[in-house]
Design a protein around this motif. Structure first.
Motif, short mmCIF file in Angstrom:
data_model
loop_
_atom_site.label_atom_id
_atom_site.label_comp_id
_atom_site.label_asym_id
_atom_site.label_seq_id
_atom_site.Cartn_x
_atom_site.Cartn_y
_atom_site.Cartn_z
N GLU A 287 0.83 -1.21 0.00
CA GLU A 287 0.00 0.00 0.00
C GLU A 287 0.86 1.26 0.00
O GLU A 287 0.59 2.22 -0.74
CB GLU A 287 -0.91 -0.02 1.24
CG GLU A 287 -1.75 1.21 1.44
CD GLU A 287 -2.45 1.22 2.80
OE1 GLU A 287 -2.91 2.30 3.21
OE2 GLU A 287 -2.52 0.15 3.45
N LEU A 288 1.92 1.26 0.79
CA LEU A 288 2.80 2.43 0.89
C LEU A 288 3.46 2.73 -0.45
O LEU A 288 3.52 3.89 -0.88
CB LEU A 288 3.89 2.19 1.94
CG LEU A 288 3.45 2.14 3.41
CD1 LEU A 288 4.60 1.68 4.29
CD2 LEU A 288 2.96 3.52 3.86
N PHE A 289 3.94 1.69 -1.12
CA PHE A 289 4.69 1.94 -2.35
C PHE A 289 3.79 2.17 -3.55
O PHE A 289 4.19 2.84 -4.50
CB PHE A 289 5.72 0.82 -2.56
CG PHE A 289 6.75 0.81 -1.46
CD1 PHE A 289 7.46 1.96 -1.14
CD2 PHE A 289 6.98 -0.33 -0.70
CE1 PHE A 289 8.39 1.98 -0.12
CE2 PHE A 289 7.90 -0.32 0.34
CZ PHE A 289 8.61 0.84 0.63
N GLU A 290 2.58 1.66 -3.50
CA GLU A 290 1.60 2.03 -4.54
C GLU A 290 1.30 3.52 -4.46
O GLU A 290 1.19 4.21 -5.47
CB GLU A 290 0.33 1.20 -4.39
CG GLU A 290 0.47 -0.23 -4.90
CD GLU A 290 -0.78 -1.07 -4.68
OE1 GLU A 290 -1.71 -0.58 -4.00
OE2 GLU A 290 -0.82 -2.21 -5.18
N LYS A 291 1.18 4.04 -3.23
CA LYS A 291 0.95 5.47 -3.03
C LYS A 291 2.17 6.27 -3.49
O LYS A 291 2.03 7.32 -4.13
CB LYS A 291 0.66 5.75 -1.55
CG LYS A 291 0.36 7.21 -1.23
CD LYS A 291 0.07 7.40 0.26
CE LYS A 291 -0.20 8.86 0.59
NZ LYS A 291 -0.40 9.07 2.05
N THR A 292 3.36 5.76 -3.19
CA THR A 292 4.60 6.43 -3.61
C THR A 292 4.67 6.55 -5.13
O THR A 292 4.99 7.61 -5.67
CB THR A 292 5.82 5.66 -3.09
OG1 THR A 292 5.75 5.56 -1.66
CG2 THR A 292 7.12 6.35 -3.47
N VAL A 293 4.38 5.44 -5.82
CA VAL A 293 4.42 5.44 -7.29
C VAL A 293 3.39 6.43 -7.85
O VAL A 293 3.70 7.15 -8.81
CB VAL A 293 4.18 4.01 -7.83
CG1 VAL A 293 3.96 4.05 -9.35
CG2 VAL A 293 5.37 3.12 -7.50
N LYS A 294 2.23 6.48 -7.27
CA LYS A 294 1.20 7.42 -7.75
C LYS A 294 1.69 8.87 -7.62
O LYS A 294 1.52 9.67 -8.54
CB LYS A 294 -0.11 7.24 -6.98
CG LYS A 294 -0.91 6.03 -7.42
CD LYS A 294 -2.20 5.90 -6.62
CE LYS A 294 -2.97 4.65 -7.04
NZ LYS A 294 -4.17 4.46 -6.20
N PHE A 295 2.29 9.20 -6.49
CA PHE A 295 2.84 10.55 -6.30
C PHE A 295 3.91 10.83 -7.36
O PHE A 295 3.92 11.90 -7.99
CB PHE A 295 3.49 10.66 -4.92
CG PHE A 295 2.56 11.06 -3.80
CD1 PHE A 295 1.45 11.85 -4.03
CD2 PHE A 295 2.83 10.65 -2.49
CE1 PHE A 295 0.60 12.23 -2.98
CE2 PHE A 295 1.99 11.02 -1.44
CZ PHE A 295 0.88 11.81 -1.69
N ALA A 296 4.83 9.88 -7.53
CA ALA A 296 5.95 10.09 -8.45
C ALA A 296 5.47 10.19 -9.90
O ALA A 296 5.94 11.05 -10.66
CB ALA A 296 6.97 8.97 -8.30
N GLU A 297 4.54 9.34 -10.29
CA GLU A 297 4.03 9.36 -11.67
C GLU A 297 3.27 10.66 -11.94
O GLU A 297 3.38 11.25 -13.02
CB GLU A 297 3.13 8.15 -11.93
CG GLU A 297 3.88 6.82 -11.97
CD GLU A 297 4.67 6.61 -13.24
OE1 GLU A 297 5.03 7.60 -13.93
OE2 GLU A 297 4.96 5.45 -13.56
N TYR A 298 2.50 11.10 -10.96
CA TYR A 298 1.79 12.37 -11.12
C TYR A 298 2.78 13.52 -11.31
O TYR A 298 2.64 14.34 -12.24
CB TYR A 298 0.90 12.64 -9.90
CG TYR A 298 0.27 14.02 -9.91
CD1 TYR A 298 -0.83 14.28 -10.72
CD2 TYR A 298 0.79 15.06 -9.14
CE1 TYR A 298 -1.40 15.56 -10.75
CE2 TYR A 298 0.24 16.32 -9.16
CZ TYR A 298 -0.86 16.56 -9.97
OH TYR A 298 -1.41 17.81 -10.01
N ALA A 299 3.79 13.56 -10.45
CA ALA A 299 4.79 14.62 -10.54
C ALA A 299 5.53 14.56 -11.87
O ALA A 299 5.77 15.59 -12.52
CB ALA A 299 5.78 14.51 -9.38
N ARG A 300 5.88 13.34 -12.31
CA ARG A 300 6.59 13.16 -13.57
C ARG A 300 5.76 13.74 -14.73
O ARG A 300 6.27 14.48 -15.56
CB ARG A 300 6.84 11.66 -13.78
CG ARG A 300 8.04 11.35 -14.61
CD ARG A 300 8.44 9.90 -14.70
NE ARG A 300 7.86 8.96 -13.78
CZ ARG A 300 8.45 8.54 -12.65
NH1 ARG A 300 9.62 9.01 -12.29
NH2 ARG A 300 7.84 7.67 -11.88
#
Length: 487
Positions: A287-300
């Motif tokens: 759950e933590l890293f799915e959230k991390t990826v979402k943040f990073a992909e959005y920023a990217r």
């Protein structure tokens, strides 16, 4: 995550619980540390809190001993090994620097060869200075536009193995600072077919074991040892890391090697932070890293819409030197707006109060985690937009690459301990370096002991200084002079 995980066992924090139990007994302190639970250092206690100061205790029977763990530290390490799919886990209080050095020193003796990418962290070359191992460098691929070094090409690994069949081990960065991953499973297969061990510097990949959508972890790929920076992406305190090992490794010998250099006064704040962080990853990691990826992909995506910047991702994958990409990494190329990454790094901190991980001559890296907040991501994006508007300029004449192929003349240990003289860096072309020069972070050497100094390297060092990079490694604290080997 490791196979056959026992969720009930992963919910345990045996070391943390033992420490809390010890503190609840209100034991009178006639041992070190001398601050006696904070009473002897009130100013610092009032700043960091009473609980933290009281948790700062010394090894004792109820709390085990990291140098020779037999009870609660041993059990906490065993639970961590299960979480990461390893046979053994060792809590490290000397950071992943200590873990990388332990990997190399446990597998290579003086004169032994180790196949290693040249874009390693300084800790790997430091280990060779200490133990006398001989590096066989594989020059990583280079993305010429971004100026970043890539992973290890399988053909290059095959060539290095063929030319050095007596090498003891292969070290792999997985991932690089920028998120680039090599074909780890194929490297492991090749190494094991040729009686070589595989060591993985997984400083920036602690999260790989806990989300199947991320690149494969060292242990899952069959590597023999992996150094994990839990404090970078795993949630523990700075300086705390975990070293993992597999079936082919003598665990008790590794512990002896660790004890050659690691402190005998190990911090229970660091160790219990590892215990609790491991539990959090094992129970909540996906759950933590799915959230991390979402943040990073959005920023990217948003940064790429700004124009001028290039936040890169999986499109770099080529199946070889970029076998996979860590999508939690927010690496951004800045030179098309006419600014070096280190310049953007400085502006973000000085003008916008945003601290990112690092800037080099062409890129910045922001570390993203589930601990971030949406508003902070938006603030980073809007600040980059404003920096582009206020500071962008013509990029003509900017330094056009990051990695320089080294000319290795002497083993690191021989060069470092040789007779040396100090000369101005500007006048050192043609000489053999007796020490390091590197920008920190990331701590990858521009020059390492035993390498020939060239005009290209001197120009790179001068340009990095001009742009504001923090250069380290030389005895001369001003990095104006360098120790060279007397020939």
């Amino acid at each position: 995550m490791g196979k056959n995980i026992d969720k009930d066992r992963q919910n345990k924090t045996v070391l943390f619980d033992a420490l809390k139990n010890h503190l609840s007994n209100r034991v009178v302190r006639f041992d070190v540390p001398g601050h006696k639970g904070g009473r002897g250092n009130k100013e610092f206690r009032d700043f960091i809190g009473l609980d933290a100061m009281q948790m700062d205790v010394n090894s004792m029977k109820p709390l085990d001993n990291l140098c020779h763990p037999t009870s609660v530290i041993k059990e906490a390490q065993d639970i961590a090994a299960e979480a990461f799919g390893a046979k053994e886990a060792y809590f490290m209080v000397s950071g992943t620097t200590g873990a990388v050095q332990a990997m190399i020193m446990a597998t290579c003796k003086a004169g032994d060869k180790i196949i290693i990418p040249r874009n390693v962290h300084r800790s790997a070359i430091n280990a060779m200075v200490i133990c006398g191992a001989i590096p066989v460098y594989i020059n990583p691929g280079l993305n010429k536009k971004l100026g970043i070094s890539l992973g290890m090409s399988i053909n290059d690994v095959k060539k290095a193995i063929h030319e050095n069949p007596d090498a003891k081990a292969i070290l792999v960065n997985n991932p690089t600072y920028y998120g680039i991953c090599s074909d780890l499973k194929s490297i492991v297969k090749l190494a094991h077919e040729n009686n070589m061990l595989v060591l993985v510097d997984e400083a920036h990949g602690a999260h790989f074991s806990f989300d199947d959508n991320l690149p494969i972890s060292g242990m899952a790929a069959g590597a023999d040892m992996a150094a994990i920076s839990m404090h970078k992406t795993g949630g523990s305190l700075t300086q705390s890391s975990i070293l993992l090992s597999g079936e082919r490794i003598n665990a008790d010998y590794v512990r002896q090697i660790i004890n050659l250099t690691q402190t005998t006064s190990s911090s229970y704040l660091l160790m219990t932070s590892l215990d609790v962080a491991r539990k959090n990853l094992a129970i909540n990691g996906k759950e933590l890293f799915e959230k991390t990826v979402k943040f990073a992909e959005y920023a990217r995506n948003e940064i790429n819409k700004l124009g001028g910047y290039y936040a890169y991702g999986k499109e770099l994958i080529d199946g070889d030197s970029v076998y996979d990409f860590d999508t939690t990494k927010l690496s951004v190329y800045t030179k098309d707006i006419g600014l070096a990454g280190i310049e953007v790094y400085d502006i973000l901190r000085d003008d916008y109060e945003i601290q990112i991980e690092f800037g080099d001559l062409g890129n910045i890296l922001a570390i993203i985690s589930a601990g971030d907040r949406g508003l902070e991501i938006e603030r980073l994006i809007s600040s980059l937009a404003e920096i582009k508007r206020l500071y962008s300029k013509d990029s003509t004449g900017m330094f056009d690459h990051e990695y320089i192929n080294p000319d290795v003349v002497l083993p690191p240990q021989k060069a470092f301990y040789s007779e040396k003289e100090m000369v101005p860096i500007k006048e050192s072309a043609g000489k053999i370096s007796g020490e390091f020069v590197m920008a920190y972070p990331p701590g990858i050497p521009i020059l390492a002991p035993g390498e020939r100094i060239t005009e290209e390297i001197i120009n790179y060092i001068e340009y990095a200084k001009e742009k504001g990079c923090l250069l380290t490694g030389t005895e001369d604290m001003h990095v104006e002079k360098i120790n060279v080997v007397l020939e």
